[in-house]
Each structure stands twice: as C-alpha cells, then as structure tokens.
Design an enzyme around this catalytic site. Structure first.
Site, PDB file in Angstrom:
ATOM      1  CE  LYS A 217      -3.065   6.653  -0.404  1.00 11.02           C
ATOM      2  NZ  LYS A 217      -3.764   6.703  -1.699  1.00 11.02           N
TER       3      LYS A 217
ATOM      4  CG  ASP B  98      -5.949   4.173  -0.452  1.00 11.49           C
ATOM      5  OD1 ASP B  98      -4.889   3.617  -0.115  1.00 11.49           O
ATOM      6  OD2 ASP B  98      -5.982   5.154  -1.225  1.00 11.49           O
TER       7      ASP B  98
ATOM      8  N   GLY C  29       1.797   8.939  -3.482  1.00  9.49           N
ATOM      9  CA  GLY C  29       2.658   8.312  -4.504  1.00  9.49           C
ATOM     10  C   GLY C  29       3.973   9.066  -4.622  1.00  9.49           C
TER      11      GLY C  29
HETATM   12  N1  LIG Z   1       1.278   0.649  -6.974  1.00  5.26           N
HETATM   13  C1  LIG Z   1       1.168   1.887  -6.519  1.00  5.26           C
HETATM   14  O1  LIG Z   1       0.931   2.842  -7.274  1.00  5.26           O
HETATM   15  C2  LIG Z   1       1.366   2.178  -5.057  1.00  5.26           C
HETATM   16  C3  LIG Z   1       1.436   3.507  -4.627  1.00  5.26           C
HETATM   17  C4  LIG Z   1       1.669   3.792  -3.262  1.00  5.26           C
HETATM   18  C5  LIG Z   1       1.772   2.741  -2.348  1.00  5.26           C
HETATM   19  N2  LIG Z   1       1.648   1.454  -2.806  1.00  5.26           N
HETATM   20  C6  LIG Z   1       1.768   0.381  -1.813  1.00  5.26           C
HETATM   21  O2  LIG Z   1       3.020  -0.274  -1.993  1.00  5.26           O
HETATM   22  C7  LIG Z   1       2.873  -1.677  -1.741  1.00  5.26           C
HETATM   23  C8  LIG Z   1       3.286  -2.450  -2.996  1.00  5.26           C
HETATM   24  O3  LIG Z   1       2.415  -2.090  -4.060  1.00  5.26           O
HETATM   25  P1  LIG Z   1       2.529  -2.806  -5.473  1.00  5.26           P
HETATM   26  O4  LIG Z   1       1.608  -2.079  -6.358  1.00  5.26           O
HETATM   27  O5  LIG Z   1       3.953  -2.962  -5.827  1.00  5.26           O
HETATM   28  O6  LIG Z   1       1.905  -4.244  -5.120  1.00  5.26           O
HETATM   29  P2  LIG Z   1       2.045  -5.574  -5.975  1.00  5.26           P
HETATM   30  O7  LIG Z   1       2.325  -5.260  -7.391  1.00  5.26           O
HETATM   31  O8  LIG Z   1       0.867  -6.418  -5.624  1.00  5.26           O
HETATM   32  O9  LIG Z   1       3.372  -6.269  -5.386  1.00  5.26           O
HETATM   33  C9  LIG Z   1       3.422  -6.834  -4.116  1.00  5.26           C
HETATM   34  C10 LIG Z   1       4.680  -7.646  -4.005  1.00  5.26           C
HETATM   35  O10 LIG Z   1       4.747  -8.223  -2.704  1.00  5.26           O
HETATM   36  C11 LIG Z   1       5.022  -9.623  -2.825  1.00  5.26           C
HETATM   37  N3  LIG Z   1       4.481 -10.338  -1.684  1.00  5.26           N
HETATM   38  C12 LIG Z   1       3.195 -10.658  -1.401  1.00  5.26           C
HETATM   39  N4  LIG Z   1       3.148 -11.326  -0.239  1.00  5.26           N
HETATM   40  C13 LIG Z   1       4.416 -11.438   0.204  1.00  5.26           C
HETATM   41  C14 LIG Z   1       5.022 -12.064   1.336  1.00  5.26           C
HETATM   42  N5  LIG Z   1       4.293 -12.703   2.263  1.00  5.26           N
HETATM   43  N6  LIG Z   1       6.370 -12.007   1.460  1.00  5.26           N
HETATM   44  C15 LIG Z   1       7.130 -11.373   0.540  1.00  5.26           C
HETATM   45  N7  LIG Z   1       6.619 -10.772  -0.558  1.00  5.26           N
HETATM   46  C16 LIG Z   1       5.279 -10.826  -0.716  1.00  5.26           C
HETATM   47  C17 LIG Z   1       4.379 -10.034  -4.133  1.00  5.26           C
HETATM   48  O11 LIG Z   1       4.946 -11.264  -4.568  1.00  5.26           O
HETATM   49  P3  LIG Z   1       4.610 -11.902  -6.005  1.00  5.26           P
HETATM   50  O12 LIG Z   1       5.331 -11.035  -7.004  1.00  5.26           O
HETATM   51  O13 LIG Z   1       5.179 -13.263  -5.908  1.00  5.26           O
HETATM   52  O14 LIG Z   1       3.125 -11.858  -6.135  1.00  5.26           O
HETATM   53  C18 LIG Z   1       4.756  -8.827  -4.993  1.00  5.26           C
HETATM   54  O15 LIG Z   1       6.069  -8.980  -5.481  1.00  5.26           O
HETATM   55  C19 LIG Z   1       1.415  -1.903  -1.348  1.00  5.26           C
HETATM   56  O16 LIG Z   1       1.321  -1.939   0.041  1.00  5.26           O
HETATM   57  C20 LIG Z   1       0.693  -0.694  -1.929  1.00  5.26           C
HETATM   58  O17 LIG Z   1      -0.458  -0.336  -1.205  1.00  5.26           O
HETATM   59  C21 LIG Z   1       1.463   1.152  -4.121  1.00  5.26           C
END
Ligand SMILES: NC(=O)c1ccc[n+]([C@@H]2O[C@H](COP(=O)([O-])OP(=O)(O)OC[C@H]3O[C@@H](n4cnc5c(N)ncnc54)[C@H](OP(=O)(O)O)[C@@H]3O)[C@@H](O)[C@H]2O)c1
Length: 335
Positions: free
Chosen positions: A223, A219, A152
């Site tokens: 990593k 996961d 993160g």
């Molecule tokens: N959250 C964390 O703490 C965290 C930490 C480290 C890494 N990550 C990684 O970072 C990434 C994003 O995490 P997040 O928590 O932000 O996920 P999230 O809240 O589920 O957001 C994903 C975003 O991607 C969009 N999306 C889905 N399919 C798509 C497509 N085909 N084309 C374009 N946009 C699309 C979604 O659209 P909609 O808004 O329309 O649904 C949403 O805006 C993930 O891979 C996750 O593993 C997350």
C-alpha cells in the site's frame, strides 16, 4: 463490464450493482451491465448481461458459476474472457500474489492491450509493476483505477489527489494494515499475547490463514508503494521498501511504550526512503487508531499535517471504491 475474481470483493460489488442500481442511474447516468464473471473454475458470459442474483446464488450454493446454465463456460480463464468478451471495463479482484503478481498482472496488462479500462483491487500488480502499468494505460488510452487497493472504502488516493490539490505533499505515513493494528491494539489494551490475538483475528476473519503477508509488513509495504507512487510521484516497487513486520514486538516492548505515554504501531512511511516498521508514537498522535482501522497522515505545505481515518478493508467497503472508480471512468468519457 467483466468481473475477473468473484470472491468477497467481486460478489459485494455485484450486490451493490443490484442494490444501488437505481441511484447510480439517476445520479450518475451509470447503468453497469455485467457481461462476464470469472472465478478460478471457469466463467459465465452473456452479451445481454448476466443474471446477477442467479450468479450470487450459484456461487453461494455450489462455489462455482455452474448454475448459470448455457452462459457457463467451465475452465474458461480470465485471459480468455478478457480477450473474448466485448466489454468496456474489467474489474480485477483475484488474490494478491507478491512473487510475480499473477494472475492479476497478466489480467491487467491484457485488458489494457485490448483497450479496456481497468479497475483493480488486487495490490500485487501495482506493488510490483505500477510505473509500467501506468505507462501501458496511457499508451492504450484507457483509464486505470485502483482506489480499493489502499484503505478499502476510505478514499485515501482520491482524497490526497483531489482534495489536497495545490498543496505540496512532502511526506506521508500511515497505519495501513488492519490485522497488525488489531493485534497491537489488543496487546496494548488487554496485555494479550500476540499468538493468541492472531488466532482470534484468524477466527474472526480479519487475518489470513498465512499471516506473513499482514504481520510480516508486506501488505503495508504494497500500500505504501501504491500511495507513494500515486501521490508523491515516486517510481517505487515492493523491492524498494525496507520492511520489518510486528513479529518481534513483545508485550514488554508494548508495556514500556505505554509507561512513557506511547503506543507501538506498524507504520508505513515515505520520507527520504520507504520503510515499514513498528514505531512508538504518542497516544495523542492522530495515527493512534485502534482495532482494524486505517489512518494516513499527509505532511503538507502550507496546511501542515492532515490525517484521514477509516475502515481499511471489508467486502462492501472495497466494493464501494470500485463503484467510485466506475463513476470516475464514466465522468472521464462523458466530458
Ligand atoms: N476483502 C477485502 O476486504 C479486500 C480489501 C481491499 C483489497 N482486497 C484485494 O482484492 C482482491 C480480492 O479480494 P477478495 O477478498 O475478494 O478475495 P477472495 O475472496 O479470495 O476472492 C478471489 C477471487 O478470485 C478468484 N480467482 C482465484 N484465482 C483465479 C484465477 N487464476 N483466475 C480467475 N479468478 C481467480 C477466486 O475464485 P474462486 O471463487 O473459484 O475461489 C475468487 O473468486 C485481493 O487481491 C485482495 O487483496 C480485498
């Protein structure tokens, strides 16, 4: 910049650009202009820069970017936006998907081929195709950064790469998944049942509705692949990791470990081979962090074991790593 994915991470990053804008300009000469945002329903594009507050409001009130008026292109895909938007940096933060790495893998590849620098928080493309992507970035002379994929906001990758420069890092091991660690910590401290804690973690937003990715160990494995390839120079992909999650860890197992002064943790380890599995470690071990914390130990020569601890996920935390990557890209080109 173009943001592909505007969920927890994408929106937190946009908020940081607004709240930290003055500081980024003053301290780093960085004035990020977001010229496009893409979600699963469409995109908003404006060469003069998107009104970020309006984009955040629109997403909050309607779940889409439709309130951006003339800038809104319903149905526009990430690939279209990457090809059609004039931008220097693409931030990829769509959901992690581990069978084909899509849509993230195509987003990253296309962005690189179009000559864009890429910041990726999505683990899928890296877990499946990291060596090829590093090569593609090199070939297209673009910078590829992915600090947010491990730890993160905790700077695991850059810490090892920069601060341990000159040391020989021989192996590494870590607690890399907050959800599994939260569950095991609760089982150890309160004798809780795994299913009950998992339901609680899902309610608190720590765990996904489908927990396989976290408690199945995948996961952690993603990593491990990223950190091992980046720091130890391996060429692993997810299929090279022997993965065992925590689903078979019982309260009896946890209690027996406790009686011996040990605790059960899900450990990702790269020594002779890459493994993820529940292991007993002494409670005095530096990897014994509780709750949703992450920890990673580098076995170095001549400095010995060095352990870094921090929060392993979270929107704001991960967005701060995107800012760090952006500063690094700016620095690379300001030289
Ligand atoms: N959250 C964390 O703490 C965290 C930490 C480290 C890494 N990550 C990684 O970072 C990434 C994003 O995490 P997040 O928590 O932000 O996920 P999230 O809240 O589920 O957001 C994903 C975003 O991607 C969009 N999306 C889905 N399919 C798509 C497509 N085909 N084309 C374009 N946009 C699309 C979604 O659209 P909609 O808004 O329309 O649904 C949403 O805006 C993930 O891979 C996750 O593993 C997350």
């Amino acid at each position: 910049m173009l943001l592909v994915g505007f969920g927890v991470v994408g929106q937190s990053f946009a908020e940081l650009v607004v709240s930290e804008g003055a500081k980024l300009g003053r301290d780093f000469g960085l004035r990020p202009k977001i010229v496009g945002i893409v979600d699963s329903k469409g995109a908003a594009c404006s060469p003069d820069g998107i009104d970020i507050s309006k984009a955040l409001d629109s997403k909050m009130s309607s779940g889409s970017l439709e309130k951006l008026g003339a800038a809104y292109r319903p149905g526009m895909t990430g690939l279209d936006a990457i090809q059609e938007t004039d931008c220097e940096v693409v931030v990829e933060s769509t959901p992690t998907e581990l069978s084909k790495g899509e849509p993230g893998l195509s987003h990253v590849r296309t962005a690189m081929k179009e000559g864009r620098h890429v910041i990726c928080t999505n683990k899928g493309p890296l877990a499946l195709a990291m060596p090829a992507l590093m090569e593609l970035a090199h070939h297209n002379k673009v910078v590829f950064k992915f600090s947010g994929t491990v730890g993160g906001g905790t700077p695991v990758l850059d810490f090892a790469k920069k601060c341990l420069e000159g040391s020989d890092i021989r192996s590494l091991s870590g607690i890399l998944n907050g959800t599994s660690n939260y569950i095991l910590s609760k089982m150890a401290s309160e004798g809780s049942n795994m299913k009950v804690v998992l339901a609680e973690a899902q309610k608190l937003g720590y765990a996904e509705a489908d927990p396989t990715y976290d408690i199945g160990g995948f996961d952690t494995a993603c990593k491990l692949v990223i950190v091992s390839n980046y720091i130890l120079g391996t060429s692993l992909s997810l299929k090279d990791v022997q993965v065992k999650g925590i689903t078979e860890v019982s309260n009896e197992h946890v209690d027996k470990a406790k009686a011996k002064g040990n605790t059960v943790k899900l450990i990702g380890r790269m020594e002779k081979k890459a493994t993820v599995s529940p292991e007993e470690i002494p409670i005095t071990h530096p990897l014994n962090v509780s709750g949703t914390f992450n920890a990673i130990s580098f076995n170095t020569h001549p400095a010995g074991e060095i352990t870094l601890v921090g929060k392993g996920a979270g929107g704001k935390e991960t967005a701060s790593s995107v800012i760090r990557d952006l500063i690094e890209i700016r620095r690379t080109f300001a030289r």
